[in-house]
Enzyme design. Sequence first.
Site, PDB file in Angstrom:
ATOM      1  N   PRO A 317      11.804   5.354  -4.079  1.00 35.72           N
ATOM      2  CA  PRO A 317      11.129   6.080  -5.179  1.00 35.72           C
ATOM      3  C   PRO A 317       9.666   6.397  -4.922  1.00 35.72           C
ATOM      4  O   PRO A 317       8.763   5.858  -5.569  1.00 35.72           O
ATOM      5  CB  PRO A 317      11.301   5.114  -6.351  1.00 35.72           C
ATOM      6  CG  PRO A 317      11.326   3.757  -5.716  1.00 35.72           C
ATOM      7  CD  PRO A 317      12.024   3.934  -4.401  1.00 35.72           C
ATOM      8  N   CYS A 318       9.412   7.316  -4.016  1.00 30.44           N
ATOM      9  CA  CYS A 318       8.034   7.701  -3.731  1.00 30.44           C
ATOM     10  C   CYS A 318       7.394   8.425  -4.923  1.00 30.44           C
ATOM     11  O   CYS A 318       6.172   8.578  -4.973  1.00 30.44           O
ATOM     12  CB  CYS A 318       7.959   8.557  -2.472  1.00 30.44           C
ATOM     13  SG  CYS A 318       9.034   9.995  -2.466  1.00 30.44           S
TER      14      CYS A 318
END
Length: 352
Positions: A317-318
């Site tokens: 989850p950047c």
Amino acid sequence: MLFDLPDDDVLYAALIARDPAYDGFAFVGVKSTGIFCRLTCPARKPKRENSVFYPSMVSALEAGFRPCKRCRPLMQGGEKDPLVLKLLTALENEPDKRWSEGDVQALNVDPSTVRRAFKRQFGITFLEMARLRRVGKGVDALTGGEQVIEAQLDASFESGSGFRAAITRQIGLNPSQVRKHQFLKADWLDTPIGSMLAIASHDALYLLEFIDRPALPNEIERLKQLTSSEIVFGRNALIVQAGQELAAYFAGGKQTFVTPLAEFGSVFTRKVWDALRAIPAGELRSYSALAADIGQATASRAVARANGANQISILIPCHRVIGADGSLTGYGGGLWRKRWLIEHERRMALSR
């Protein structure tokens, strides 16, 4: 707060532009019709004085507005184009069929309308998709040890030369060379914020990106070089698993993922990706805070580069990383998607 709604003038400008950044998070009630819509609704736009904005579907309904029958705001994430759904269902029912425009017309739909709908949704036409699926089946047969003629028949190609040409066009190899190469499978996964391309082996997911990401073609080429693999269209068990986990995530019920991931990069880069996955859904980090999390407080720029090198969206989850001042920063899938994902996770966290 990051997601407080802006003033009505900003929202009206977003309505006119059909800006997807607020899709699902802001709604417009039209006083002259008594209907409320998504800001992305394709219907004719109301006058400014007839527009009133609401932060939720419930508040619009409580104000006495009825849901629009065109943009269907009560459908989570919108509804797939019925035409696309009809053709995808037909393809799943007859995956080996040699589809033609005549077959499309036999379904009582206009071929040119189908072409536009599929290009808009997936970036290729329906007939191209059907052909790629047949070629992918032929590659499966070849890599499984079948003779070329058997693989040709499995893929529903009448002509041997046509089968060889199709294989060569897609993967750059003739059928006799296929058995010597490793292949990755690729397929589309539908989400409420756009279609994604998933690429996986039988053991791990290698790539998951939105199909309109500008860097996607380069990422695919880099992946082929790093793995010494070719990529063919088709769905395997890991792509199915990733699709199921994404569906649960977008429905608000999935906050962790267990699909095995194939990660490339330096030890430092993989360390950053592990730290990203450790951020709970609903929480955010700055680059400097993420650098501190991995014990390298002065490496915020290197952390930002590692964040940008991630090619497995959502599962790594950047999107949970923002600027030190609380502002949204670059996201390959588009800042509006980053905003959407963060708000979606914030609401999931509040509902726990």
